[in-house]
Design a protein around this motif. Structure first.
Motif, short mmCIF file in Angstrom:
data_model
loop_
_atom_site.label_atom_id
_atom_site.label_comp_id
_atom_site.label_asym_id
_atom_site.label_seq_id
_atom_site.Cartn_x
_atom_site.Cartn_y
_atom_site.Cartn_z
N ALA A 1 41.11 26.70 30.09
CA ALA A 1 40.93 26.93 28.65
C ALA A 1 42.16 27.51 27.95
N GLU A 2 43.10 28.07 28.71
CA GLU A 2 44.21 28.79 28.08
C GLU A 2 45.57 28.17 28.35
N GLU A 3 45.61 27.04 29.07
CA GLU A 3 46.86 26.34 29.36
C GLU A 3 47.89 27.26 30.02
N ARG A 4 47.43 27.98 31.07
CA ARG A 4 48.31 28.86 31.82
C ARG A 4 48.40 28.36 33.26
N ASP A 5 49.54 28.54 33.85
CA ASP A 5 49.83 28.01 35.18
C ASP A 5 49.51 29.05 36.25
N ILE A 6 48.31 28.96 36.82
CA ILE A 6 47.90 29.97 37.80
C ILE A 6 48.59 29.79 39.16
N ALA A 7 49.36 28.71 39.32
CA ALA A 7 50.17 28.57 40.52
C ALA A 7 51.42 29.45 40.46
N ASP A 8 51.75 29.94 39.27
CA ASP A 8 52.92 30.79 39.07
C ASP A 8 52.53 32.24 39.33
N PRO A 9 53.15 32.90 40.30
CA PRO A 9 52.77 34.29 40.61
C PRO A 9 52.93 35.23 39.43
N ARG A 10 53.89 34.96 38.55
CA ARG A 10 54.05 35.83 37.38
C ARG A 10 52.84 35.73 36.46
N VAL A 11 52.30 34.53 36.35
CA VAL A 11 51.10 34.33 35.51
C VAL A 11 49.90 35.02 36.16
N ARG A 12 49.74 34.84 37.46
CA ARG A 12 48.62 35.49 38.15
C ARG A 12 48.70 37.01 38.02
N GLY A 13 49.89 37.54 38.20
CA GLY A 13 50.05 38.99 38.08
C GLY A 13 49.69 39.48 36.69
N ALA A 14 50.12 38.71 35.66
CA ALA A 14 49.79 39.10 34.29
C ALA A 14 48.30 39.04 34.03
N ILE A 15 47.64 38.01 34.55
CA ILE A 15 46.19 37.88 34.38
C ILE A 15 45.48 39.05 35.04
N ALA A 16 45.92 39.41 36.23
CA ALA A 16 45.32 40.55 36.93
C ALA A 16 45.49 41.83 36.10
N ASP A 17 46.69 42.07 35.62
CA ASP A 17 46.95 43.27 34.81
C ASP A 17 46.09 43.28 33.55
N GLU A 18 45.98 42.15 32.89
CA GLU A 18 45.21 42.06 31.65
C GLU A 18 43.74 42.40 31.86
N ASN A 19 43.27 42.21 33.08
CA ASN A 19 41.85 42.43 33.37
C ASN A 19 41.59 43.70 34.17
N GLY A 20 42.56 44.61 34.17
CA GLY A 20 42.35 45.92 34.74
C GLY A 20 42.62 46.04 36.23
N TYR A 21 43.28 45.04 36.82
CA TYR A 21 43.63 45.10 38.24
C TYR A 21 45.11 45.47 38.37
N ASP A 22 45.50 45.77 39.59
CA ASP A 22 46.90 46.08 39.88
C ASP A 22 47.59 44.77 40.28
N GLY A 23 48.18 44.09 39.30
CA GLY A 23 48.77 42.79 39.56
C GLY A 23 49.79 42.77 40.68
N PRO A 24 50.81 43.65 40.65
CA PRO A 24 51.82 43.63 41.72
C PRO A 24 51.21 43.87 43.11
N ALA A 25 50.24 44.77 43.19
CA ALA A 25 49.62 45.05 44.49
C ALA A 25 48.86 43.82 45.01
N LEU A 26 48.15 43.16 44.12
CA LEU A 26 47.39 41.98 44.55
C LEU A 26 48.33 40.84 44.94
N LEU A 27 49.40 40.66 44.20
CA LEU A 27 50.37 39.63 44.57
C LEU A 27 50.96 39.91 45.95
N ALA A 28 51.27 41.17 46.21
CA ALA A 28 51.83 41.53 47.51
C ALA A 28 50.83 41.29 48.64
N ALA A 29 49.55 41.44 48.33
CA ALA A 29 48.51 41.30 49.36
C ALA A 29 48.15 39.85 49.64
#
Length: 220
Positions: free
Chosen positions: A136-164
């Protein structure tokens, strides 16, 4: 002194959801699945798995390999359901690679969802946000930077999740989910499992609801 025994708490009913983070049907299922879980006070077990690896062995046909008439009808059904549910969805999202996809492009989003669960977080809001970002938002979830931003926007620790995402614990759970999906005969996304019974597709949530009703009645 007589001690009164506390009544035993009945075990929480579980719903397993086998799916891929590239599934539009998993995205469309999200709000209603959450409603079912809430009303039944059930425990939702999200189980992202390698759809492209498993389902050819269990009878599923990935959309990219289907003949043109089936692909066209798939788009018709998506349009019907997005209008029926009032949910935004792009029929040809920019970052869903219909032709010649990079192998495994959709796996890391599933890894991130597992990482969130292993970190003790509720993974559902993150899962739905990732699906919404793609469809719905035309964002590339294959890009780790996008995933990290999505995690942060929703109250998660984006860098920690990317590292895991690449840790052995996360990778093992992802493989185990695939092995379990194959053992159960899962051939579509999403597939819900309640007390060993499979329900394929977001349009089967009414039947999931009824199955949970029966289980609650049986437990008294």
């Amino acid at each position: 002194m007589v001690r009164l025994r506390r009544p035993k708490r009945s075990a929480m009913i579980e719903i397993s959801c086998f799916y891929t983070l590239s599934s539009p049907w998993a995205y469309l299922a999200g709000p209603r699945l959450q409603d079912v879980v809430r009303r039944h006070r059930a425990r939702l077990l999200l189980k992202p798995f390698d759809f492209q690896d498993v389902v050819p062995r269990t009878g599923g046909v990935p959309i990219r390999t289907r003949p043109r008439p089936r692909r066209d009808y798939h788009a018709v059904e998506l349009d019907r359901w997005r209008r029926h549910l009032g949910m935004p969805l792009n029929l040809t999202p920019r970052f869903y690679p219909m032709e010649n996809p990079v192998p495994g492009w959709n796996k890391p989003a599933g890894h991130m969802v597992i990482a969130a669960r292993q970190a003790g977080e509720d993974p559902f809001p993150l899962s739905h946000a990732l699906l919404r970002a793609l469809w719905a938002e035309e964002r590339d979830i294959a890009d780790p930077r996008v995933r990290g931003a999505i995690a942060d926007e929703n109250g998660y620790d984006g860098p920690a999740l990317l590292a895991a995402e690449t840790t052995e614990a996360v990778q093992r759970e992802y493989r185990d989910n695939g092995a379990e999906a194959e053992r159960l005969g899962v051939f579509g996304s999403p597939t819900f499992v309640v007390a060993g019974e499979l329900f394929w597709g977001q349009d089967r949530l009414d039947f999931v609801d009824r199955a949970l009703d029966r289980l609650r009645q049986a437990k008294g």
